[in-house]
Scaffold this motif. Structure first.
Motif, PDB file in Angstrom:
ATOM      1  N   THR A 206       0.868  -1.179   0.000  1.00 40.95           N
ATOM      2  CA  THR A 206       0.000   0.000   0.000  1.00 40.95           C
ATOM      3  C   THR A 206       0.906   1.229   0.000  1.00 40.95           C
ATOM      4  OG1 THR A 206      -1.884   1.083   1.032  1.00 40.95           O
ATOM      5  CG2 THR A 206      -0.260   0.112   2.531  1.00 40.95           C
ATOM      6  N   GLY A 207       0.311   2.415  -0.085  1.00 43.37           N
ATOM      7  CA  GLY A 207       1.150   3.602  -0.191  1.00 43.37           C
ATOM      8  C   GLY A 207       0.581   4.775   0.564  1.00 43.37           C
ATOM      9  N   LYS A 208       1.340   5.890   0.503  1.00 41.29           N
ATOM     10  CA  LYS A 208       0.924   7.079   1.242  1.00 41.29           C
ATOM     11  C   LYS A 208       0.810   8.289   0.320  1.00 41.29           C
ATOM     12  CE  LYS A 208       4.192   6.063   4.372  1.00 41.29           C
ATOM     13  NZ  LYS A 208       5.163   6.279   5.428  1.00 41.29           N
ATOM     14  N   ILE A 209       0.856   8.021  -1.000  1.00 36.78           N
ATOM     15  CA  ILE A 209       0.820   9.138  -1.957  1.00 36.78           C
ATOM     16  C   ILE A 209      -0.460   9.054  -2.779  1.00 36.78           C
ATOM     17  CG2 ILE A 209       1.930  10.116  -4.017  1.00 36.78           C
ATOM     18  CD1 ILE A 209       4.593   8.994  -2.955  1.00 36.78           C
ATOM     19  N   TYR A 210      -1.105  10.197  -3.011  1.00 33.29           N
ATOM     20  CA  TYR A 210      -2.183  10.244  -4.010  1.00 33.29           C
ATOM     21  C   TYR A 210      -1.856  11.339  -5.015  1.00 33.29           C
ATOM     22  CZ  TYR A 210      -4.447  14.284  -1.701  1.00 33.29           C
ATOM     23  OH  TYR A 210      -4.726  15.518  -1.167  1.00 33.29           O
ATOM     24  N   THR A 238      -3.693   3.812   9.182  1.00 33.31           N
ATOM     25  CA  THR A 238      -3.616   3.705   7.713  1.00 33.31           C
ATOM     26  C   THR A 238      -2.706   4.793   7.122  1.00 33.31           C
ATOM     27  OG1 THR A 238      -5.656   4.990   7.550  1.00 33.31           O
ATOM     28  CG2 THR A 238      -5.887   2.599   7.390  1.00 33.31           C
ATOM     29  N   HIS A 239      -1.901   5.413   7.987  1.00 34.91           N
ATOM     30  CA  HIS A 239      -0.905   6.412   7.564  1.00 34.91           C
ATOM     31  C   HIS A 239      -1.533   7.618   6.873  1.00 34.91           C
ATOM     32  CE1 HIS A 239       2.046   3.453   8.687  1.00 34.91           C
ATOM     33  NE2 HIS A 239       1.458   2.580   7.887  1.00 34.91           N
ATOM     34  N   ARG A 240      -2.776   7.901   7.201  1.00 35.23           N
ATOM     35  CA  ARG A 240      -3.387   9.113   6.656  1.00 35.23           C
ATOM     36  C   ARG A 240      -3.215  10.262   7.634  1.00 35.23           C
ATOM     37  NH1 ARG A 240      -9.186   7.809   5.748  1.00 35.23           N
ATOM     38  NH2 ARG A 240      -8.839   6.084   7.132  1.00 35.23           N
ATOM     39  N   PRO A 241      -3.174  11.486   7.155  1.00 36.69           N
ATOM     40  CA  PRO A 241      -3.374  11.906   5.770  1.00 36.69           C
ATOM     41  C   PRO A 241      -2.220  11.493   4.861  1.00 36.69           C
ATOM     42  CG  PRO A 241      -2.714  13.791   7.109  1.00 36.69           C
ATOM     43  CD  PRO A 241      -2.920  12.646   8.049  1.00 36.69           C
ATOM     44  N   TYR A 242      -2.564  11.164   3.615  1.00 39.15           N
ATOM     45  CA  TYR A 242      -1.547  10.855   2.614  1.00 39.15           C
ATOM     46  C   TYR A 242      -0.869  12.141   2.146  1.00 39.15           C
ATOM     47  CZ  TYR A 242      -3.977   6.312   2.004  1.00 39.15           C
ATOM     48  OH  TYR A 242      -4.548   5.090   2.184  1.00 39.15           O
ATOM     49  N   ASP A 253       4.625  10.397 -12.931  1.00 41.88           N
ATOM     50  CA  ASP A 253       3.779  10.179 -11.748  1.00 41.88           C
ATOM     51  C   ASP A 253       3.666   8.685 -11.440  1.00 41.88           C
ATOM     52  OD1 ASP A 253       2.788  12.705 -10.627  1.00 41.88           O
ATOM     53  OD2 ASP A 253       1.877  13.039 -12.579  1.00 41.88           O
ATOM     54  N   PHE A 254       3.473   7.879 -12.494  1.00 44.03           N
ATOM     55  CA  PHE A 254       3.345   6.434 -12.281  1.00 44.03           C
ATOM     56  C   PHE A 254       4.664   5.849 -11.762  1.00 44.03           C
ATOM     57  CE2 PHE A 254       3.912   2.069 -13.814  1.00 44.03           C
ATOM     58  CZ  PHE A 254       2.840   1.455 -13.192  1.00 44.03           C
ATOM     59  N   HIS A 255       5.769   6.279 -12.353  1.00 46.02           N
ATOM     60  CA  HIS A 255       7.078   5.741 -11.975  1.00 46.02           C
ATOM     61  C   HIS A 255       7.374   6.010 -10.490  1.00 46.02           C
ATOM     62  CE1 HIS A 255      11.171   4.370 -12.719  1.00 46.02           C
ATOM     63  NE2 HIS A 255      11.612   5.454 -12.115  1.00 46.02           N
ATOM     64  N   ARG A 256       7.112   7.238 -10.068  1.00 44.49           N
ATOM     65  CA  ARG A 256       7.327   7.570  -8.656  1.00 44.49           C
ATOM     66  C   ARG A 256       6.411   6.733  -7.762  1.00 44.49           C
ATOM     67  NH1 ARG A 256       4.973  12.299  -8.350  1.00 44.49           N
ATOM     68  NH2 ARG A 256       3.145  10.977  -8.092  1.00 44.49           N
ATOM     69  N   ASN A 257       5.157   6.615  -8.148  1.00 44.58           N
ATOM     70  CA  ASN A 257       4.216   5.855  -7.317  1.00 44.58           C
ATOM     71  C   ASN A 257       4.560   4.376  -7.263  1.00 44.58           C
ATOM     72  OD1 ASN A 257       2.912   8.242  -6.880  1.00 44.58           O
ATOM     73  ND2 ASN A 257       1.091   7.759  -8.077  1.00 44.58           N
ATOM     74  N   LEU A 258       5.094   3.838  -8.353  1.00 41.93           N
ATOM     75  CA  LEU A 258       5.508   2.431  -8.381  1.00 41.93           C
ATOM     76  C   LEU A 258       6.649   2.206  -7.379  1.00 41.93           C
ATOM     77  CD1 LEU A 258       5.680  -0.433  -9.612  1.00 41.93           C
ATOM     78  CD2 LEU A 258       6.939   0.533 -11.538  1.00 41.93           C
ATOM     79  N   ILE A 259       7.566   3.132  -7.341  1.00 40.36           N
ATOM     80  CA  ILE A 259       8.717   2.971  -6.449  1.00 40.36           C
ATOM     81  C   ILE A 259       8.353   3.287  -4.997  1.00 40.36           C
ATOM     82  CG2 ILE A 259      10.992   3.975  -5.894  1.00 40.36           C
ATOM     83  CD1 ILE A 259      11.466   4.023  -8.956  1.00 40.36           C
ATOM     84  N   LYS A 260       7.605   4.360  -4.797  1.00 44.94           N
ATOM     85  CA  LYS A 260       7.358   4.809  -3.417  1.00 44.94           C
ATOM     86  C   LYS A 260       6.042   4.325  -2.829  1.00 44.94           C
ATOM     87  CE  LYS A 260      10.291   8.801  -3.262  1.00 44.94           C
ATOM     88  NZ  LYS A 260      10.479  10.059  -2.565  1.00 44.94           N
ATOM     89  N   GLY A 261       5.112   3.911  -3.694  1.00 43.70           N
ATOM     90  CA  GLY A 261       3.804   3.477  -3.204  1.00 43.70           C
ATOM     91  C   GLY A 261       2.801   4.603  -3.253  1.00 43.70           C
ATOM     92  N   SER A 324      -4.627  -2.481  -3.081  1.00 38.19           N
ATOM     93  CA  SER A 324      -5.543  -2.078  -2.001  1.00 38.19           C
ATOM     94  C   SER A 324      -6.017  -0.633  -2.187  1.00 38.19           C
ATOM     95  CB  SER A 324      -4.865  -2.247  -0.640  1.00 38.19           C
ATOM     96  OG  SER A 324      -3.747  -1.393  -0.577  1.00 38.19           O
ATOM     97  N   MET A 325      -5.146   0.232  -2.696  1.00 41.61           N
ATOM     98  CA  MET A 325      -5.539   1.638  -2.873  1.00 41.61           C
ATOM     99  C   MET A 325      -6.578   1.768  -3.982  1.00 41.61           C
ATOM    100  SD  MET A 325      -1.913   3.691  -2.409  1.00 41.61           S
ATOM    101  CE  MET A 325      -2.438   5.218  -1.629  1.00 41.61           C
ATOM    102  N   VAL A 326      -6.371   1.025  -5.090  1.00 38.36           N
ATOM    103  CA  VAL A 326      -7.318   1.103  -6.210  1.00 38.36           C
ATOM    104  C   VAL A 326      -8.662   0.509  -5.784  1.00 38.36           C
ATOM    105  CG1 VAL A 326      -7.763   0.379  -8.593  1.00 38.36           C
ATOM    106  CG2 VAL A 326      -5.474   1.144  -7.935  1.00 38.36           C
ATOM    107  N   GLU A 327      -8.609  -0.561  -4.987  1.00 42.41           N
ATOM    108  CA  GLU A 327      -9.880  -1.162  -4.526  1.00 42.41           C
ATOM    109  C   GLU A 327     -10.658  -0.200  -3.638  1.00 42.41           C
ATOM    110  OE1 GLU A 327      -8.596  -4.990  -3.082  1.00 42.41           O
ATOM    111  OE2 GLU A 327      -8.621  -5.814  -5.119  1.00 42.41           O
TER     112      GLU A 327
END
Ligand code: AHG
Ligand code: MN
Ligand code: MN
Length: 339
Positions: A206-210, A238-242, A253-261, A324-327
């Motif tokens: 899961t991640g902390k970035i939107y 759940t580590h919010r706020p993101y 944007d996708f590349h960063r999110n893939l690496i960092k979540g 989990s984030m997409v769901e």
């Protein structure tokens, strides 16, 4: 004993992978190499963009009504030339061309593959020296003879043979998958070789970035508005706020999110019900990489890879990131769907 760190180059890696497919004759290997070569040339031009007069618009508008930048045109021509000369590809669909480019000469029409591409993604960021990219996707043709046609290209992402992107950033990387995981290669500019730097890339659980263009907030569907508020709530478990991060280049944007979540969202809006991103050459290839990296990609309701494009340039709402984030977004979309 001497320990030597073995560098794996992209070319070596692609050849090694070919041997995992006993019937492969090397066509996909050659096609991927052609793409990598074109990417290096485009990279050189992008690096030089601050030095030479190549910035600014050519003045023409592409078929989406967006003003084309010079580098869009250059990158488009470079990839077309490389694929046409390679002989493995019999047709291309590109963001910059209204119709399919069919290669019907004796040499290319024997090509088994077709390529859909966004030659330069995030091009509005060029002037600001911000990361941009190239997205490519490779399908086996469905017709049997002659130059490739639109029906070879209008295939759902589940039929992809391979997909990837190049990110022209603080370093240049090529990230791709042939359906057995995702691997990333960093360009060593001094020798012009892509070296394996990110083997078997996986989304964090899961991640902390939107990542979303929140300026469009008032036009978003209710489910997305509620999800944004959810991201901003205070909830330690759940580590919010993101954290909010948005570059405006899908690849970056996708590349960063893939690496960092993190999750990337480009929803439909009241102005553009299908959003902005193009299903065939932006959403599907990125969705394929996401799934190969253990993540998920959806239009809010359905799996992106199962959507069959009806036209070359059709758009789709796009939500991509850790499963989990997409769901969670999908749950918000379902709950707030207007009957
Ligand atoms: P392109 O440069 O190929 O037209 O793509 C730009 C896309 C994509 O990279 C990015 O995610 C999105 O446009 C940003 O759109 P907004 O400016 O509407 O946020
Ligand atoms: Mn794009
Ligand atoms: Mn583009």
């Amino acid at each position: 004993m001497i320990h030597r760190n073995k560098i794996t180059t992209l070319t070596e890696f692609i050849i090694q992978r070919q041997s995992e497919y006993p019937h492969a004759k090397g066509a996909l290997t050659r096609l991927l190499n052609d793409i990598a070569t074109a990417a290096k040339i485009v990279n050189r031009e992008i690096n030089a963009a601050g030095l030479v007069d190549i910035l600014g618009t050519v003045g023409k508008r592409n078929i989406q009504g967006e003003t084309q930048k010079k580098l869009d045109v250059y990158a488009n021509e470079m990839f077309i030339t490389a694929l046409k000369g390679g002989g493995e590809c019999c047709a291309i669909a590109s963001e910059e061309n209204e119709k399919v480019i069919s290669f019907s000469n004796e040499f290319s029409e024997k090509g088994k593959y077709v390529v859909a591409m966004d030659p330069l993604d995030g091009s509005s960021n060029i002037e600001a020296n911000v990361s941009i990219g190239t997205i490519f996707s490779i399908y086996k043709r469905v017709t049997e003879v002659g130059g490739g046609t639109q029906s070879d290209l209008l295939q759902p992402g589940i039929h992809l043979t391979a997909a990837g992107y190049v990110i022209y950033g603080s370093s240049t990387m090529l990230v791709y998958s042939t359906g057995k995981g995702v691997n990333g290669f960093t360009l060593d500019p001094s020798v012009g070789i892509f070296c394996l730097s990110h083997p078997d890339m996986r989304f964090p659980e899961t991640g902390k970035i939107y990542s979303i263009n929140e300026g469009n907030y008032i036009y978003f569907p209710e489910g997305v508005k509620k999800y944004i508020k959810y991201c901003q709530e205070n909830d330690a478990p759940t580590h919010r706020p993101y954290t909010s991060r948005y570059i405006g280049s899908l690849v970056a944007d996708f590349h960063r999110n893939l690496i960092k979540g993190g999750i990337f969202l480009y929803p439909g809006t009241t102005k553009q019900p299908n959003g902005k991103l193009r299903l065939l050459y932006e959403c599907s290839p990125i969705a394929y990489l996401a799934e190969q990296a253990g993540g998920k990609a959806s239009n809010g309701i359905n799996r992106i890879l199962e959507i069959e494009p009806k036209t070359l340039h059709e758009r789709s709402p796009f939500f991509v990131g850790p499963r989990s984030m997409v769901e969670t977004v999908e749950t918000f979309m379902r709950q707030n769907h207007k009957k």
